[in-house]
Design a protein around this motif. Structure first.
Motif, PDB file in Angstrom:
ATOM      1  N   LEU A 189      17.956   3.343  -9.127  1.00 46.83           N
ATOM      2  CA  LEU A 189      18.069   1.917  -8.510  1.00 46.83           C
ATOM      3  C   LEU A 189      19.656   1.864  -8.174  1.00 46.83           C
ATOM      4  O   LEU A 189      20.518   2.500  -8.731  1.00 46.83           O
ATOM      5  N   GLU A 190      19.753   1.242  -7.193  1.00 45.88           N
ATOM      6  CA  GLU A 190      21.313   1.051  -6.424  1.00 45.88           C
ATOM      7  C   GLU A 190      21.471  -0.303  -6.026  1.00 45.88           C
ATOM      8  O   GLU A 190      20.773  -1.123  -5.815  1.00 45.88           O
ATOM      9  N   GLN A 191      22.648  -0.714  -5.857  1.00 44.31           N
ATOM     10  CA  GLN A 191      23.037  -2.114  -5.438  1.00 44.31           C
ATOM     11  C   GLN A 191      23.982  -1.818  -3.944  1.00 44.31           C
ATOM     12  O   GLN A 191      24.590  -1.104  -4.072  1.00 44.31           O
ATOM     13  N   ARG A 205       0.642  -1.310   0.048  1.00 46.27           N
ATOM     14  CA  ARG A 205       0.040  -0.045   0.109  1.00 46.27           C
ATOM     15  C   ARG A 205       0.830   1.357   0.044  1.00 46.27           C
ATOM     16  O   ARG A 205       0.567   2.480  -0.716  1.00 46.27           O
ATOM     17  N   ASN A 206       1.808   1.412   0.733  1.00 47.40           N
ATOM     18  CA  ASN A 206       2.775   2.216   0.860  1.00 47.40           C
ATOM     19  C   ASN A 206       3.427   2.714  -0.278  1.00 47.40           C
ATOM     20  O   ASN A 206       3.773   3.766  -0.913  1.00 47.40           O
ATOM     21  N   ILE A 207       4.022   1.472  -1.097  1.00 45.17           N
ATOM     22  CA  ILE A 207       4.682   1.870  -2.527  1.00 45.17           C
ATOM     23  C   ILE A 207       3.594   2.456  -3.308  1.00 45.17           C
ATOM     24  O   ILE A 207       3.978   3.250  -4.120  1.00 45.17           O
ATOM     25  N   LYS A 208       2.242   1.855  -3.593  1.00 42.31           N
ATOM     26  CA  LYS A 208       1.431   2.292  -4.326  1.00 42.31           C
ATOM     27  C   LYS A 208       1.158   3.571  -4.038  1.00 42.31           C
ATOM     28  O   LYS A 208       1.150   4.573  -5.079  1.00 42.31           O
ATOM     29  N   ALA A 209       0.964   4.220  -2.922  1.00 40.09           N
ATOM     30  CA  ALA A 209       0.896   5.556  -2.431  1.00 40.09           C
ATOM     31  C   ALA A 209       2.070   6.422  -2.925  1.00 40.09           C
ATOM     32  O   ALA A 209       1.657   7.625  -3.521  1.00 40.09           O
ATOM     33  N   SER A 210       2.987   6.016  -2.577  1.00 40.54           N
ATOM     34  CA  SER A 210       4.274   7.029  -2.966  1.00 40.54           C
ATOM     35  C   SER A 210       4.395   7.107  -4.489  1.00 40.54           C
ATOM     36  O   SER A 210       4.792   8.029  -5.101  1.00 40.54           O
ATOM     37  N   ARG A 211       4.171   5.816  -5.210  1.00 38.78           N
ATOM     38  CA  ARG A 211       4.115   5.901  -6.662  1.00 38.78           C
ATOM     39  C   ARG A 211       3.004   6.792  -7.125  1.00 38.78           C
ATOM     40  O   ARG A 211       3.322   7.749  -8.137  1.00 38.78           O
ATOM     41  N   LEU A 240       7.714  -0.688 -12.267  1.00 35.07           N
ATOM     42  CA  LEU A 240       7.114   0.577 -11.523  1.00 35.07           C
ATOM     43  C   LEU A 240       7.505   1.843 -11.824  1.00 35.07           C
ATOM     44  O   LEU A 240       6.909   2.874 -11.430  1.00 35.07           O
ATOM     45  N   GLY A 241       8.455   2.127 -12.756  1.00 38.53           N
ATOM     46  CA  GLY A 241       8.635   3.311 -13.196  1.00 38.53           C
ATOM     47  C   GLY A 241       9.854   3.822 -12.272  1.00 38.53           C
ATOM     48  O   GLY A 241      10.133   5.021 -12.647  1.00 38.53           O
ATOM     49  N   LEU A 242      10.677   3.034 -11.524  1.00 39.27           N
ATOM     50  CA  LEU A 242      11.719   3.811 -10.658  1.00 39.27           C
ATOM     51  C   LEU A 242      12.991   4.141 -11.339  1.00 39.27           C
ATOM     52  O   LEU A 242      13.165   3.368 -12.438  1.00 39.27           O
ATOM     53  N   VAL A 243      13.640   5.168 -11.297  1.00 39.74           N
ATOM     54  CA  VAL A 243      15.025   5.411 -11.858  1.00 39.74           C
ATOM     55  C   VAL A 243      16.076   5.314 -10.988  1.00 39.74           C
ATOM     56  O   VAL A 243      17.078   5.406 -11.499  1.00 39.74           O
ATOM     57  N   ILE A 248      10.537   7.094  -5.004  1.00 42.96           N
ATOM     58  CA  ILE A 248      10.827   5.806  -4.352  1.00 42.96           C
ATOM     59  C   ILE A 248      12.269   5.392  -5.068  1.00 42.96           C
ATOM     60  O   ILE A 248      12.641   5.675  -6.298  1.00 42.96           O
ATOM     61  N   ALA A 249      13.213   4.949  -4.192  1.00 42.40           N
ATOM     62  CA  ALA A 249      14.623   4.445  -4.577  1.00 42.40           C
ATOM     63  C   ALA A 249      14.686   3.007  -4.216  1.00 42.40           C
ATOM     64  O   ALA A 249      13.938   2.662  -3.239  1.00 42.40           O
ATOM     65  N   PHE A 250      15.390   2.084  -4.969  1.00 41.50           N
ATOM     66  CA  PHE A 250      15.614   0.622  -4.624  1.00 41.50           C
ATOM     67  C   PHE A 250      17.012   0.348  -4.559  1.00 41.50           C
ATOM     68  O   PHE A 250      17.674   0.670  -5.517  1.00 41.50           O
TER      69      PHE A 250
END
Lengths: 289, 191
Positions: B185-187, B131-137, B180-183, B157-159
């Motif tokens: 991304l990190e490792q 739910r939080n991910i969707k709300a933030s997105r 999800l459209g995230l740009v 959102i960052a991953f």
């Protein structure tokens, strides 16, 4: 070399009353080796020292000249030291005989013949100052220099507590030491069934929730310091559950002053424990343990 | 007397009298052995769970009285060509992942405005995360940039992926997050 061994044997003789007899004999043998090997012959594999014994001067290392020299010069001294400082049964067994066919005894030892415990002891103690014939081709876990079995294992000290020192093996038949896998059995090559036997708390301390630590039980292994009340903080035994052979392992990280070949002689109670567990040392040490 | 080699005799059966093959008195050594508390630990090869260097670890374990396997200690594997026995401070403390009494064994949730944490179920936690991910997105999704170009990206959102991801896990995570459209991304490999 001999000075370091002597100092450590003296130190451990005071620290471990149970090893007084073994280390007393070892100290007497160190004197013999030092007097017979003034220039570190074993280390440089040089020519046969002057002894007045036969035709040996200048012969190639590993030849009969070396054995004749050792039988004529070293063996009688070893026997005299053993008669004077060995346990009574051994002293009596050795004291009543001459060197006899000493060269034959040493040749039999070199050839890997079956010997009695006393013969093995005399041959090994004598050959300590004789260069062994080099056999560059040897099986994994055997000495790369002479093909002999490993006598003991030890871990090199590391200045950084986050670094594990390499594992070394010391040869039972010659002074050579070599690096070997820390988790592989030198006897059968198995790497998946290794067990380390180390001292544990007799009464484990209570857990400390404040420090986030669980109650500390079990053997103190790896980067752990030893159990505070440990009798042998520098020693552990490593066994293989596949072939049921073991080696005493000396951790120089826990005791930089340890001399592996001497410390291993003091590990008789650990040897007894391992025998109780059904394990056999890859090869018995000089004193038969 | 002079004897042949074969006349060096073995000492008799002193072993039965508490002696060794060469006649050493083992009485004191036996007493010491009985006082010693020696226990065995099994060696296992493992890998540090943190960064992408992939340092080899030797883990010491033992079977506890309750039948469970206990992790006693870890150290760098001196045989590894990667780390040659070394571990960084983070890797060296990875033992705490398994044995720390402070390890959180289940999800905790602090509701907005609440002062403390409450234990919640995994079902609640995963649902809440989704739910939080969707709300933030939804709140941060950008369809066009300042020049009017269609970008369809989520900037809120960052991953951060795990350093110990396999290629397949890394592919799946990237596909999911790009979907999800995230740009951002990190490792963890670089953390």
């Amino acid at each position: 070399m001999y000075g370091q061994e002597r100092a450590r044997a003296l130190e451990l003789r005071e620290r471990y009353p149970h090893a007084r007899e073994v280390l007393g004999l070892y100290l007497a043998l160190v004197d013999v080796w030092e007097s017979a090997d003034p220039g570190g012959v074993r280390a440089d594999g040089g020519s046969v020292p002057s002894s007045g014994a036969g035709e040996g001067r200048g012969a190639a290392p590993g030849g009969n000249a070396w054995l004749e020299w050792a039988a004529a010069v070293v063996l009688p001294r070893v026997m005299a030291a053993t008669a004077a400082h060995g346990p009574r049964p051994l002293a009596e067994a050795v004291g009543g005989v001459g060197a006899g066919d000493g060269a034959g005894l040493l040749a039999a030892w070199v050839a890997g013949e079956e010997l009695t415990p006393v013969e093995r002891f005399l041959a090994r103690a004598t050959m300590r100052v004789v260069p062994v014939e080099r056999r560059p081709e040897s099986a994994a876990g055997r000495c790369p220099a002479c093909g002999g079995p490993p006598q003991l294992s030890y871990r090199l000290a590391s200045e950084d507590p986050l670094v594990s020192g390499r594992r070394m093996l010391a040869c039972a038949a010659c002074p050579h030491e070599w690096s070997f896998s820390a988790t592989t059995c030198p006897n059968c090559g198995e790497s998946g069934k290794r067990t380390v036997h180390a001292e544990a708390h007799a009464n484990p301390p209570a857990a400390s929730p404040e420090a986030g630590s669980a109650s500390r039980t079990g053997p103190y292994v790896g980067r752990h310091g030893p159990v505070p009340e440990a009798m042998f903080p520098q020693l552990r035994a490593e066994s293989c559950e596949s072939c049921h052979r073991y080696l005493i392992d000396v951790d120089l990280g826990r005791d930089p002053g340890a001399v592996p070949r001497v410390d291993e002689l003091a590990a008789v109670p650990v040897d007894l424990y391992m025998a109780e567990q059904g394990h056999t040392k890859i090869t018995a040490n000089l004193m038969g343990f | 007397m002079e004897v042949s080699r074969r006349r060096f005799l073995s000492i008799g059966p002193v072993g039965v009298l508490g002696g060794s093959a060469l006649g050493f008195d083992l009485t004191e050594s036996i007493n010491v052995k009985q006082r010693l508390r020696i226990e065995g630990a099994t060696l296992a090869h493992s890998l540090c769970p943190y960064c992408a260097v992939g340092c080899s670890i030797i883990a010491y374990t033992r079977k506890a009285a309750n039948g469970r396997t206990e992790l006693l200690q870890i150290e760098g594997d001196p045989d590894s060509p990667v780390n040659e026995g070394t571990l960084c401070p983070k890797g060296a403390t990875s033992l705490q992942l398994a044995v720390s009494r402070r390890r959180v064994p289940q999800p905790l949730y602090r509701a907005p405005g609440a002062a403390g944490w409450t234990k919640v179920s995994w079902e609640f936690m995963l649902d809440r995360l989704a739910r939080n991910i969707k709300a933030s997105r939804d709140a941060t999704f950008v369809t066009q940039d300042a020049e009017g170009n269609v970008v369809n990206r989520c900037e809120g959102i960052a991953f951060a992926g795990g350093a110990a991801f396999s290629s397949e896990e890394g592919y799946l995570a990237t596909k999911l997050m790009r979907g999800l459209g995230l740009v951002h991304l990190e490792q963890q490999a670089r953390v």
